[in-house]
Motif scaffolding. Sequence first.
Motif, short mmCIF file in Angstrom:
data_model
loop_
_atom_site.label_atom_id
_atom_site.label_comp_id
_atom_site.label_asym_id
_atom_site.label_seq_id
_atom_site.Cartn_x
_atom_site.Cartn_y
_atom_site.Cartn_z
N GLN A 1 0.85 -1.19 0.00
CA GLN A 1 0.00 0.00 0.00
C GLN A 1 0.89 1.24 0.00
OE1 GLN A 1 -3.77 -0.03 2.38
NE2 GLN A 1 -2.81 -1.83 3.31
N LEU A 2 0.49 2.22 -0.79
CA LEU A 2 1.22 3.47 -0.89
C LEU A 2 0.30 4.62 -0.52
CD1 LEU A 2 3.89 4.93 -1.87
CD2 LEU A 2 2.72 5.19 -4.08
N TYR A 3 0.80 5.49 0.36
CA TYR A 3 0.01 6.65 0.81
C TYR A 3 0.71 7.93 0.38
CZ TYR A 3 -1.88 10.17 4.04
OH TYR A 3 -2.45 11.29 4.57
N LEU A 4 -0.07 8.90 -0.08
CA LEU A 4 0.43 10.25 -0.35
C LEU A 4 -0.53 11.23 0.30
CD1 LEU A 4 2.28 12.33 -1.71
CD2 LEU A 4 0.89 12.10 -3.78
N THR A 5 0.04 12.18 1.06
CA THR A 5 -0.78 13.18 1.75
C THR A 5 -1.76 13.83 0.77
OG1 THR A 5 1.03 13.65 3.28
CG2 THR A 5 -0.71 15.31 3.10
N GLY A 6 -3.01 13.85 1.15
CA GLY A 6 -4.05 14.47 0.32
C GLY A 6 -4.72 13.53 -0.65
N TYR A 7 -4.16 12.32 -0.82
CA TYR A 7 -4.71 11.37 -1.77
C TYR A 7 -5.08 10.02 -1.15
CZ TYR A 7 -3.13 14.55 -5.44
OH TYR A 7 -2.94 15.65 -6.24
N GLY A 8 -4.57 9.76 0.04
CA GLY A 8 -4.90 8.51 0.70
C GLY A 8 -4.09 7.33 0.18
N TRP A 9 -4.62 6.12 0.43
CA TRP A 9 -3.91 4.88 0.15
C TRP A 9 -4.30 4.30 -1.20
CZ3 TRP A 9 -0.09 3.18 3.34
CH2 TRP A 9 -0.06 3.69 4.65
N ARG A 10 -3.36 3.58 -1.81
CA ARG A 10 -3.62 2.83 -3.03
C ARG A 10 -2.71 1.60 -3.04
NH1 ARG A 10 -2.59 6.51 -7.81
NH2 ARG A 10 -3.47 8.04 -6.37
#
Length: 316
Positions: A266-275
Amino acid sequence: MRPLVGLWLLATFLVADAHIFVYHRFGDSRHPSTNTSIEVLKKQFDYFKSHGYKVIKLERLVKALENKEPIPDHWVVLTIDDSFKSFYTDGLPIFKAYGYPFTLFVYTKATEERYGDFMSWDQINEAKKYGELGFHSHTHPHMVSKSDEYLKKDFVRGLALMKRRSGVRPSYFAYPYGEYDDRVRKITESFGFDAICNQNVGAVGVASDIHDLDRIALTGDPDLFRKLRIRFLPATWLSPVKWPESGIVKDIHVKIDIPTNAKKAQLYLTGYGWRWVPIKDGQVRVHLGLALKNRRSRLILKLDNDKISTKILVKP
């Protein structure tokens, strides 16, 4: 040693990670984003005691890392940033009652110039009887946006004040706002700290970088059980390595530095959440093409066993 026993011990060793937690204010409802109520603090401390966690000094964890010792899974380190007065008036009595050590990272200008919401030098010197003192900068700047000259002067001024007012030359540093990049880190390291703390989500394992130790914030009323489940993920962030000039994170490239059979993470980026992202040959390579929404943004890579690695991107 029989092979199966050896493998079991190795597996136990690999998941044994300590946790460093960071607090700011205590019992100060005026600032909910940085406050921990006394009720919640006691609940957390009771949880540590009833579940077999050992609260240790940061010094003990640093020495274990220096000596490449196994890191026990039940070790917890407690740190406090900014030296707000509420730590002395409301937090410190609770730490003393439970017998828990701490590291207080001091914002020296606020104390030296007697800002109303911060501890005095007398209070800091009283507190150090029960814990360690660390350095949190002199002016508490957004360090990434400051010049090399500014940062060096800030360190020199603040460390001199710490020595003069408290008799302590701190061995540990914590970045203001948790913000840094490679340039800031190099300058910080040049002042010879034994350890440097960030404020990224993650745990501390035997392979942790002693000059980039993850700390988890315990403001508000977080799920402590879930925080304690987080494990250290050894990983190398190859791209991005800093805030992109375009403000767009185009591609992610992360090398996972331990063997894994996982096919996705899982990858998280601030403002976009997890994918979900694929793992191939122990690496994550994915195109994002996303504009960063915050001047301080975090990328987090998580495997399904709660192993986490975090990369912070700060706009200069």
